[in-house]
Design a protein around this motif. Structure first.
Motif, PDB file in Angstrom:
ATOM      1  N   PRO A  96      -0.763  -2.121  -6.798  1.00  0.00           N
ATOM      2  CA  PRO A  96      -2.093  -2.751  -6.731  1.00  0.00           C
ATOM      3  C   PRO A  96      -1.981  -4.221  -6.329  1.00  0.00           C
ATOM      4  CG  PRO A  96      -1.788  -1.568  -8.811  1.00  0.00           C
ATOM      5  CD  PRO A  96      -0.440  -1.668  -8.167  1.00  0.00           C
ATOM      6  N   THR A 119     -11.412  -0.410   3.732  1.00  0.00           N
ATOM      7  CA  THR A 119     -10.594   0.455   2.874  1.00  0.00           C
ATOM      8  C   THR A 119      -9.964  -0.340   1.743  1.00  0.00           C
ATOM      9  OG1 THR A 119     -10.094   1.893   4.749  1.00  0.00           O
ATOM     10  CG2 THR A 119      -8.646   2.054   2.837  1.00  0.00           C
ATOM     11  N   ARG A 120      -9.472  -1.529   2.049  1.00  0.00           N
ATOM     12  CA  ARG A 120      -8.856  -2.353   1.012  1.00  0.00           C
ATOM     13  C   ARG A 120      -9.891  -2.890   0.034  1.00  0.00           C
ATOM     14  NH1 ARG A 120      -4.403  -5.175   5.095  1.00  0.00           N
ATOM     15  NH2 ARG A 120      -2.914  -3.436   4.946  1.00  0.00           N
ATOM     16  N   GLU A 172       0.826  -1.204   0.000  1.00  0.00           N
ATOM     17  CA  GLU A 172       0.000   0.000   0.000  1.00  0.00           C
ATOM     18  C   GLU A 172       0.862   1.256   0.000  1.00  0.00           C
ATOM     19  OE1 GLU A 172      -4.157  -1.200   2.174  1.00  0.00           O
ATOM     20  OE2 GLU A 172      -2.404  -0.906   3.457  1.00  0.00           O
ATOM     21  N   SER A 232      -4.626  -7.635  -4.416  1.00  0.00           N
ATOM     22  CA  SER A 232      -5.842  -8.089  -3.736  1.00  0.00           C
ATOM     23  C   SER A 232      -5.485  -9.307  -2.909  1.00  0.00           C
ATOM     24  CB  SER A 232      -6.943  -8.452  -4.740  1.00  0.00           C
ATOM     25  OG  SER A 232      -7.405  -7.305  -5.428  1.00  0.00           O
ATOM     26  N   GLY A 251       2.126   2.016  -3.327  1.00  0.00           N
ATOM     27  CA  GLY A 251       1.098   2.201  -4.354  1.00  0.00           C
ATOM     28  C   GLY A 251       1.017   1.062  -5.348  1.00  0.00           C
ATOM     29  N   ARG A 266     -10.644  -0.010  -2.269  1.00  0.00           N
ATOM     30  CA  ARG A 266      -9.536   0.233  -3.190  1.00  0.00           C
ATOM     31  C   ARG A 266      -9.527  -0.778  -4.322  1.00  0.00           C
ATOM     32  NH1 ARG A 266      -4.736  -1.893  -0.590  1.00  0.00           N
ATOM     33  NH2 ARG A 266      -5.605  -3.748  -1.585  1.00  0.00           N
ATOM     34  N   ASP A 267      -9.816  -2.041  -4.012  1.00  0.00           N
ATOM     35  CA  ASP A 267      -9.752  -3.101  -5.010  1.00  0.00           C
ATOM     36  C   ASP A 267     -10.984  -3.166  -5.900  1.00  0.00           C
ATOM     37  OD1 ASP A 267      -7.408  -3.721  -3.742  1.00  0.00           O
ATOM     38  OD2 ASP A 267      -8.112  -5.582  -2.842  1.00  0.00           O
TER      39      ASP A 267
END
Length: 349
Positions: free
Chosen positions: A289, A303-304, A284, A291, A287, A307-308
């Motif tokens: 990406p 939050t995750r 994170e 999952s 930055g 984001r995903d």
């Protein structure tokens, strides 16, 4: 089921919904879209695989080959008889000595290659017999469990995270011998069951966190993960790399077109949990990406998830479309029943 004929569907259910978007949501239902009481499988013609297992030290250049998708070149590097692209590649790394150039020399990586073959009649007939045994798979958790069960005196090494890769390597059996043709197995035979192991009657507690990342970022991501792993001395784990393509399903964690799943496989200790947590935070911070596997250890937060998969309140996002499917398929009463603390915490309920 969008491809199922309506007449056929009506023989299976009183209320039939044939919508592609709803089906896409149900493929990864997270226990929140109702009760699955029947599954229709789309099968492929039977096949077998040539099985190759090798121990081979890796270099940064080999990691770059995998990042570029040069699977044929990588296979030739680790197993020179290879003349084609493997159907499947799995690489188990010692995170303390993963590849040459990262904090010194590499220890041997444990590489498994499958080469897809059409079955001949003899193999197909053998594969159809019900009593053909499936060997326990060589995936790291099986290897580690078997090594500990076979050598309980190695318990003395468990406080040392560096001992885990050594134990896994003891059970990894390279094959075929030089000049010998690879064994042919069905997919199920080559990926036999996970077998829980015991020491003195106690089950060995294992740990597994899994991160899906974009293959194009493999070199940078792997270095970031390894640096984070070492932050507090490392966990009792090895790193396992598997190369897959994007899965169907709105909430599939293998969501990138070309995905590498990096597993942190090992013993269930505080060190392992701390190392996995540090890895997620480092990705994170940089930055990168990624999952996480929904069904494995790790720290999944709202939050995750956002984001995903986007905001659950956004009807255009993956999470929003999944949540909308939940509201389409379930009555208010059922939404209260088919729920979990996790779904509520992630904003998906």
């Amino acid at each position: 089921m969008p491809w199922l004929a309506a007449a056929t569907a009506r023989t299976l259910a009183n209320h039939v919904v044939l919508e592609a978007d709803l089906f896409e949501a149900t493929l990864v239902h997270l226990g929140g879209l109702g009760v699955v009481n029947a599954v229709l499988l789309e099968a492929v013609p039977g096949f077998v695989v040539d099985l190759v297992r090798v121990k081979h030290p890796l270099t940064a250049a080999a990691i770059a080959q995998l990042q570029a998708g040069d699977y044929a070149g990588f296979a030739r590097e680790v197993w020179p008889p290879s003349r084609e692209t493997p159907y499947y590649i799995e690489v188990i790394l010692d995170p303390f000595h993963p590849y040459a150039g990262y904090r010194g020399d590499a220890h041997d990586a444990l590489v498994t290659l499958f080469y897809k073959r059409e079955p001949n009649r003899v193999v197909a007939r053998l594969a159809a017999l019900p009593d053909v045994p499936h060997e326990p798979t060589h995936e790291p958790l099986n290897l580690l469990g078997r090594a500990l069960a076979a050598q309980p005196e190695q318990d003395l090494l468990l406080p040392l995270p560096q001992a885990v890769a050594w134990l896994v390597a003891q059970e990894f059996k390279p094959e075929p011998a030089p000049g010998v043709a690879p064994r042919q197995l069905t997919w199920g035979g080559a990926n036999g069951p996970h077998v829980r192991q015991k020491i003195l009657g106690w089950e060995i507690e294992l740990y597994n966190a899994a991160y899906a990342i974009e293959r194009a970022h493999l070199s940078t991501t792997l270095k970031t993960m390894l640096d984070a792993f070492h932050t507090h001395g490392g966990g009792h784990q090895v790193f396992t790399l598997r190369f897959v393509t994007k899965a169907a399903g709105l909430m599939a964690f293998t969501r990138f077109d070309d995905t590498v799943v990096i597993n942190m496989d090992g013993l269930r200790t505080l060190n392992s949990a701390d190392a996995a947590r540090c890895v997620a935070l480092a990705l994170e911070r940089e930055g990168i990406p990624f999952s996480q596997h929904w069904g494995k250890q790790g720290v999944i937060t709202s939050t995750r998830v956002m984001r995903d998969f986007g905001m659950p309140s956004d009807p255009r996002s993956r999470a929003g479309r999944w949540r909308a499917a939940r509201y389409r398929l379930l009555s208010p009463e059922m939404r209260g029943v088919v729920c979990s603390d996790a779904l509520s915490a992630w904003g998906l309920a």
